[in-house]
Design an enzyme around this catalytic site. Structure first.
Site, PDB file in Angstrom:
ATOM      1  N   PRO A  22       0.591  -1.685  -0.218  1.00 19.72           N
ATOM      2  CA  PRO A  22      -0.076  -0.028   0.093  1.00 19.72           C
ATOM      3  C   PRO A  22       0.609   1.266   0.269  1.00 19.72           C
ATOM      4  O   PRO A  22       1.876   1.397   0.515  1.00 19.72           O
ATOM      5  CB  PRO A  22      -0.945   0.076   1.309  1.00 19.72           C
ATOM      6  N   GLN A  83      -5.705  -2.019   3.003  1.00 19.68           N
ATOM      7  CA  GLN A  83      -5.015  -1.433   4.120  1.00 19.68           C
ATOM      8  C   GLN A  83      -5.803  -1.105   4.831  1.00 19.68           C
ATOM      9  O   GLN A  83      -6.266   0.034   4.522  1.00 19.68           O
ATOM     10  CB  GLN A  83      -4.146  -1.196   3.740  1.00 19.68           C
ATOM     11  N   CYS A 114       3.665   3.052   9.088  1.00 17.28           N
ATOM     12  CA  CYS A 114       3.485   3.687   8.663  1.00 17.28           C
ATOM     13  C   CYS A 114       4.661   4.788   9.534  1.00 17.28           C
ATOM     14  O   CYS A 114       4.405   4.911  10.597  1.00 17.28           O
ATOM     15  CB  CYS A 114       2.315   4.603   8.393  1.00 17.28           C
ATOM     16  N   ASN A 215      10.033  -6.602   3.604  1.00 18.70           N
ATOM     17  CA  ASN A 215      10.131  -5.772   2.564  1.00 18.70           C
ATOM     18  C   ASN A 215      11.268  -4.550   2.361  1.00 18.70           C
ATOM     19  O   ASN A 215      11.651  -4.627   3.373  1.00 18.70           O
ATOM     20  CB  ASN A 215       8.966  -5.080   2.731  1.00 18.70           C
ATOM     21  N   GLY A 216      11.228  -4.163   1.819  1.00 16.95           N
ATOM     22  CA  GLY A 216      12.931  -3.448   1.673  1.00 16.95           C
ATOM     23  C   GLY A 216      13.676  -3.615   0.389  1.00 16.95           C
ATOM     24  O   GLY A 216      14.042  -4.294   0.719  1.00 16.95           O
ATOM     25  N   ARG A 240       8.379   0.506  -2.555  1.00 15.32           N
ATOM     26  CA  ARG A 240       8.766   2.323  -4.210  1.00 15.32           C
ATOM     27  C   ARG A 240       9.609   1.426  -5.499  1.00 15.32           C
ATOM     28  O   ARG A 240       9.576   1.855  -6.430  1.00 15.32           O
ATOM     29  CB  ARG A 240      10.238   2.318  -3.110  1.00 15.32           C
TER      30      ARG A 240
END
Length: 381
Positions: A22, A83, A114, A215-216, A240
């Site tokens: 998201p 989400q 977040c 993630n990342g 991203r």
């Protein structure tokens, strides 16, 4: 590499094991549909923008639009994924009941990652797992309200290196019945700076029995394969890395099947994707608002290509579809994709000086009180 095992999300099969993260202002219906179209498969999972629980409970019109999926997203084999963000367990539970009871989604993801100040200063997002009992209460309410619809969690390592929460939060999430846990290997104070800590993902994977997603810093299909090999994670969450590169999901699907990767498109192909993106945004939002929304994507699409400053500026101010097509026709469309930028970060990369938190938030990790005025009234992060 052998083909990856599919993920299971309740009764749903997520194959390839790839999730679109998201992203506020990005992962609306148009972008989700574009990524799925270009992937060439009905598999994978494409999650909505973050929706605020209070706004949903109050029937905010824009929030209700954000949890309305296009018919193309509801075909067999596809999972409608929402989400939710919230701090008050009762409000989160009621929001889940609306999503599930009204048949709006097949999966609910809860945002505990977040790092945006307007979220963390209310005790939400990546700040919330520090309060272990409050986290547990939210998860318990959400899973009960979901009534069998799978609930998952997305989180970060913690607030900062002195206040790491991911191991406790992962254990609590598992105990409360989530289908999986996704970990962004950064703290809130890092925001999107530095390198993601893939070793933390590996540690969490060893600690939990439920699937763990990483993630990342997944900028390419090769990165996704390296992450899964290094950490043992069950799938990857891509944020991203797909900005200006929505065809990345086709490459990921191919990579996880163990097949040779399709090449990145030349500028002619990129221009065609830009037009298709604008068309989908126009269908979702109307031409004026849709083409304006495309503007934020222009720099990402054109990153690394030789485009004159005047033409780049004009594309960043484009007003309608005809003008977009005319401007794109002025580009040197035979340029190959600039592979040198493939691993370059996209989006914001600056660290925060500190994480905005409610007063006294760090005093007691076992305080279950909901901060006054914690629930945001607008969606989107």
């Amino acid at each position: 590499m052998l083909p990856a095992s599919p993920l299971h999300l309740g009764p749903h099969r997520v194959d390839p094991p790839v999730v679109l993260a998201p992203m506020a202002g990005i992962t609306g219906s148009a972008f989700r549909r574009l990524c799925r179209e270009l992937s060439g498969t009905s598999g994978g999972l494409y999650v909505s923008e973050m929706v605020t629980s209070r706004a949903l409970v109050e029937r905010d019109a824009e929030t209700l639009r954000m949890v309305t999926f296009h018919p193309e997203e509801s075909r067999p084999g596809m999972v409608r994924s929402v989400q939710l963000y919230g701090v008050d367990p009762r409000t989160v539970g009621e929001a889940v009941r609306i999503v599930v009871g009204e048949g709006r989604a097949d999966h609910v993801d809860l945002n505990f990652g977040c790092p945006v100040p307007k979220v963390t200063r209310k005790g939400g997002g990546s700040a919330l797992p520090y309060k272990r009992p409050l986290l547990r209460a939210i998860l318990r309410e959400a899973v009960a309200a979901a009534d069998g619809v799978p609930v998952t969690v997305k989180m970060r390592k913690g607030i900062d290196d002195e206040h790491l929460t991911y191991l406790d939060a992962g254990a609590i999430a598992q105990e409360e019945g989530v289908a999986w846990v996704a970990l962004h290997g950064r703290t809130a104070v890092q925001h999107y700076s530095g390198q993601a800590d893939w070793d933390a993902i590996a540690v969490l994977k060893r600690e939990l029995d439920v699937p763990v997603l990483g993630n990342g810093d997944v900028w390419s299909a090769a990165d996704a394969l390296r992450m899964t090999a290094r950490t043992g994670c069950d799938g990857v969450v891509v944020g991203r890395g797909c900005l200006g590169r929505p065809w990345l999901f086709a490459q990921l699907a191919t990579a996880f099947r163990g097949e040779p990767l399709p090449a990145d498109p030349d500028l002619r192909g990129v221009a065609a994707v830009m037009v298709r993106h604008a068309e989908l945004l126009t269908e979702e939002l109307g031409e004026d608002k849709g083409v304006r929304d495309l503007r934020k994507h222009v720099a990402w699409y054109l990153k690394g290509f030789a485009v004159g400053s005047d033409l780049r500026r004009a594309l960043a101010m484009v007003r309608d579809l005809d003008e977009l097509r005319a401007l794109l026709d002025r580009l040197d469309l035979d340029q190959p994709y600039p592979v040198a930028v493939l691993d370059a970060p996209r989006g914001r990369t600056t660290a925060q000086k500190r994480v905005a938190l409610p007063e006294g938030w760090l005093d007691d990790p076992y305080d279950a009180a909901v901060p006054a005025g914690a629930e945001l009234v607008t969606s989107g992060g």
